[in-house]
Write a protein that holds these residues in place. Structure first.
Motif, PDB file in Angstrom:
ATOM      1  N   GLN A   1      -2.938   5.685  -5.611  1.00 36.31           N
ATOM      2  CA  GLN A   1      -2.831   4.320  -5.105  1.00 36.31           C
ATOM      3  C   GLN A   1      -1.926   3.531  -6.058  1.00 36.31           C
ATOM      4  O   GLN A   1      -2.386   2.795  -6.929  1.00 36.31           O
ATOM      5  CB  GLN A   1      -4.217   3.679  -4.999  1.00 36.31           C
TER       6      GLN A   1
ATOM      7  N   GLU B   1      -6.250   5.168 -11.020  1.00 35.82           N
ATOM      8  CA  GLU B   1      -5.865   4.579  -9.736  1.00 35.82           C
ATOM      9  C   GLU B   1      -4.502   5.082  -9.276  1.00 35.82           C
ATOM     10  O   GLU B   1      -4.305   5.367  -8.088  1.00 35.82           O
ATOM     11  CB  GLU B   1      -5.857   3.056  -9.862  1.00 35.82           C
TER      12      GLU B   1
ATOM     13  N   ASN C   1      -5.906   8.880  -7.863  1.00 36.57           N
ATOM     14  CA  ASN C   1      -6.123   8.451  -6.475  1.00 36.57           C
ATOM     15  C   ASN C   1      -4.814   8.215  -5.725  1.00 36.57           C
ATOM     16  O   ASN C   1      -4.852   7.973  -4.515  1.00 36.57           O
ATOM     17  CB  ASN C   1      -6.944   7.161  -6.454  1.00 36.57           C
TER      18      ASN C   1
ATOM     19  N   THR D   1      -2.295  -0.457  -6.048  1.00 38.87           N
ATOM     20  CA  THR D   1      -3.406  -0.989  -6.834  1.00 38.87           C
ATOM     21  C   THR D   1      -3.189  -0.750  -8.318  1.00 38.87           C
ATOM     22  O   THR D   1      -3.503  -1.601  -9.157  1.00 38.87           O
ATOM     23  CB  THR D   1      -4.721  -0.335  -6.391  1.00 38.87           C
TER      24      THR D   1
ATOM     25  N   LEU E   1       0.852  -1.180   0.000  1.00 39.27           N
ATOM     26  CA  LEU E   1       0.000   0.000   0.000  1.00 39.27           C
ATOM     27  C   LEU E   1       0.892   1.235   0.000  1.00 39.27           C
ATOM     28  O   LEU E   1       1.993   1.213   0.549  1.00 39.27           O
ATOM     29  CB  LEU E   1      -0.911   0.020   1.233  1.00 39.27           C
TER      30      LEU E   1
ATOM     31  N   ASN F   1      -4.079  -6.495  -2.803  1.00 39.18           N
ATOM     32  CA  ASN F   1      -4.406  -5.599  -3.912  1.00 39.18           C
ATOM     33  C   ASN F   1      -5.080  -6.347  -5.055  1.00 39.18           C
ATOM     34  O   ASN F   1      -6.034  -5.848  -5.669  1.00 39.18           O
ATOM     35  CB  ASN F   1      -3.148  -4.909  -4.430  1.00 39.18           C
TER      36      ASN F   1
END
Length: 316
Positions: free
Chosen positions: A283, A277, A281, A286, A64, A79
């Motif tokens: 992330q 993603e 975001n 992911t 993460l 994930n």
């Protein structure tokens, strides 16, 4: 030659080979070193721009990341399990498959039709070849801007022609039922130049004696094309199919400019999901997992094409 002379000659040859072996090995080593020296720039570029991002993606897919993109915690395969449980993942996969089915067959058929019309040497053919090849010279952003103006709901040329025909205007990029079709039409046109050049080269590579023999045997143009030229063109069509499928699964620029994945996720293809993603975001874990899944899908589709479709290819 006596036995003694043979033994002496053999001893001299063995001695020469022993003496020359280190020199030979040094020469071979120098050749290999020179080869790797010439390959070194390419290997460095591959390592920096290909292998390092690949290994970094694998590393990040098991972690993460915080809002700054730094690794926060190791999560293993969480994930991936979250991805497969997410409706957005399956929606993007479905949209990508639809986009591929809309663009790849139509693009190849359009390129094949244009190549069939212009591969013969007739007056004015060079002008049409130039016109049909023009899209290959335009970038994705330029092509997207051109089609954005064509698709404009009030001032676009497409709706203008529809109004002249007495039809109601179409919300090309706003209506969810039309958005993916509109982006697919633009993509087919954008790729038509490359498809046309490749297929035209394949047709021109077929010897004229084959066409002359078919004409002497009484074969018409349609029969000659579909029963003789098209099977001989199958290696080019197969290569173009493989490349087009890979390009369709990696399409991003035109979707980002025209629709930004909308409306309501109707044009959110796989690569755009990765972009959202990772870079919207933040992330990266992911996003890296999504990228690896995309890599696995493209690898699987390519293997399927080489395993089953290549059997239909007719190599000369």
């Amino acid at each position: 030659m006596s036995t003694t002379h043979r033994e002496a000659y053999g001893a001299i040859r063995a001695k020469d080979s022993i003496v020359r072996t280190p020199a030979k090995r040094l020469s071979v080593w120098k050749e290999h070193a020179a080869g790797y020296a010439f390959l070194a720039p390419s290997l460095v570029l591959f390592g920096v721009f290909l292998f390092y991002p690949l290994f970094q993606s694998i590393y990040l897919s098991f972690h993460l990341t915080d809002p700054r993109g730094s690794v926060a915690a190791f999560v293993g395969f969480d994930n991936f399990t979250q991805l497969f449980a997410s409706p957005a993942f399956w929606n993007s996969l479905e949209v990508t498959l639809q986009f591929t089915l809309l663009t790849v067959p139509a693009g190849i058929i359009a390129g094949l039709l244009l190549a069939a019309l212009t591969y013969t040497k007739l007056r004015g053919t060079s002008l049409f070849r130039f016109i049909f090849s023009l899209p290959v010279a335009l970038s994705v952003s330029t092509s997207s801007v051109i089609w954005m103006m064509l698709y404009h709901p009030t001032t676009g040329m497409l709706n203008f022609f529809l109004s002249k025909l007495g039809m109601s205007p179409v919300q090309w990029l706003i209506d969810p039922s039309w958005a993916l079709v509109s982006v697919s039409i633009m993509t087919i046109w954008m790729n038509s130049g490359f498809n046309y050049i490749l297929l035209l080269s394949g047709l021109q590579g077929i010897g004229s004696d084959i066409r002359d023999s078919a004409r002497i045997d009484g074969s018409g143009p349609f029969r000659t094309f579909f029963q003789i030229l098209l099977p001989l063109l199958s290696p080019t069509v197969f290569f173009l199919t493989v490349v087009s499928v890979m390009n369709a699964f990696q399409s991003f620029g035109q979707i980002h400019i025209l629709t930004k994945g909308g409306p309501a996720g109707s044009t959110e293809v796989f690569v755009y999901s990765i972009y959202k993603e990772a870079f919207v975001n933040y992330q990266f874990g992911t996003g890296s997992a999504l990228a690896l899944v995309l890599f696995a899908i493209i690898l699987l589709l390519t293997w399927i094409q080489f395993r089953f479709v290549e059997k239909k290819v007719h190599y000369q």
